[in-house]
Design an enzyme around this catalytic site. Structure first.
Site, PDB file in Angstrom:
ATOM      1  N   VAL A 178       0.894  -1.164   0.000  1.00 30.57           N
ATOM      2  CA  VAL A 178       0.000   0.000   0.000  1.00 30.57           C
ATOM      3  C   VAL A 178       0.930   1.210   0.000  1.00 30.57           C
ATOM      4  CG1 VAL A 178      -1.776   1.274   1.247  1.00 30.57           C
ATOM      5  CG2 VAL A 178      -1.851  -1.233   1.189  1.00 30.57           C
ATOM      6  N   PRO A 179       1.059   1.894  -1.147  1.00 30.00           N
ATOM      7  CA  PRO A 179       2.212   2.773  -1.412  1.00 30.00           C
ATOM      8  C   PRO A 179       2.197   4.146  -0.746  1.00 30.00           C
ATOM      9  CG  PRO A 179       0.748   2.795  -3.288  1.00 30.00           C
ATOM     10  CD  PRO A 179       0.173   1.793  -2.322  1.00 30.00           C
ATOM     11  N   CYS A 180       2.370   4.165   0.565  1.00 30.24           N
ATOM     12  CA  CYS A 180       2.466   5.458   1.255  1.00 30.24           C
ATOM     13  C   CYS A 180       3.741   6.207   0.870  1.00 30.24           C
ATOM     14  CB  CYS A 180       2.391   5.271   2.764  1.00 30.24           C
ATOM     15  SG  CYS A 180       3.615   4.136   3.458  1.00 30.24           S
ATOM     16  N   HIS A 181       4.711   5.515   0.268  1.00 31.29           N
ATOM     17  CA  HIS A 181       5.928   6.199  -0.174  1.00 31.29           C
ATOM     18  C   HIS A 181       5.656   7.186  -1.308  1.00 31.29           C
ATOM     19  CE1 HIS A 181       5.649   2.573  -2.752  1.00 31.29           C
ATOM     20  NE2 HIS A 181       6.185   3.338  -3.692  1.00 31.29           N
TER      21      HIS A 181
END
Length: 210
Positions: A178-181
């Site tokens: 889940v790409p919080c980056h």
């Protein structure tokens, strides 16, 4: 690593195996894990995975991937994460790589530049309230793209909740997948990241190079 409930079930058997057979313990452990899975006694399966941004802990329930954790996230590293899962979800935690085969394959493909989106069942029970709303927005940020904290707040229905978006990203239970980056500051700088600034830079660089 700290032993957890199901790990201890076969501990005496493992300890009694002859030292001359170094593979015996791993074979018995695999059999115990398979038995626990088959009998519905394995609530959380976990394994570790070496990656270019460090060794990740992967944990899954029968609903899907529950946790991806950097060793640097918690004081106490992966052992502390497993203890937290045992307290918050279930004490029946066992190292059982077979349940995580699909997640491992997709994460490896991502780091090899051969995957731009994940197709995995996710167990999002660790994200509550507005944080859950933020988590739902993150996969909508395309591979190689970024959004500001303010843009994510607006998309989640609370334009003024910029700080809360930052908190949600910092406590994202499934980083990388889940790409919080992909959430950055309004001035375009990377900002903070649960896995550290170096890991965030590496992930954004990987995607930008594709």
């Amino acid at each position: 690593m700290t032993k957890h409930a199901s790990d201890r079930d076969g501990e005496e058997l493992l300890a009694g195996l002859p030292a001359a057979d170094p593979g015996a313990q791993s074979r018995l452990h695999a059999r115990l894990a398979a038995d626990a899975e088959r009998e519905g006694l394995l609530d959380i399966a976990y394994r570790t995975l070496p990656t270019p941004v460090g060794t990740l802990l992967l944990a899954a329930t029968d609903r899907g991937l529950l946790r991806v954790a950097y060793d640097s996230e918690e004081h106490g590293g992966h052992a502390a994460v497993l203890t937290e899962l045992a307290e918050r979800v279930s004490p029946r935690v066992l190292e059982a790589p077979q349940r995580l085969g699909g997640a491992v394959r997709q994460i490896e493909e991502y780091f090899e530049g051969r995957r731009t989106r994940f197709d995995l069942d996710l167990d999002l029970r660790l994200a509550k309230g507005f944080r859950r709303e933020v988590i739902a927005q993150l996969p909508l940020i395309g591979y190689g793209a970024t959004r500001s904290y303010a843009e994510v707040a607006a998309a989640a229905g609370s334009p003024r909740a910029v700080r809360a978006v930052g908190t949600a990203c910092a406590t994202n239970p499934l980083p990388v997948v889940v790409p919080c980056h992909r959430v950055v500051r309004s001035d375009g700088t990377a900002g903070q990241y649960v896995g550290g600034a170096g890991a965030k830079k590496a992930l954004l660089g990987l995607e930008a190079a594709a």
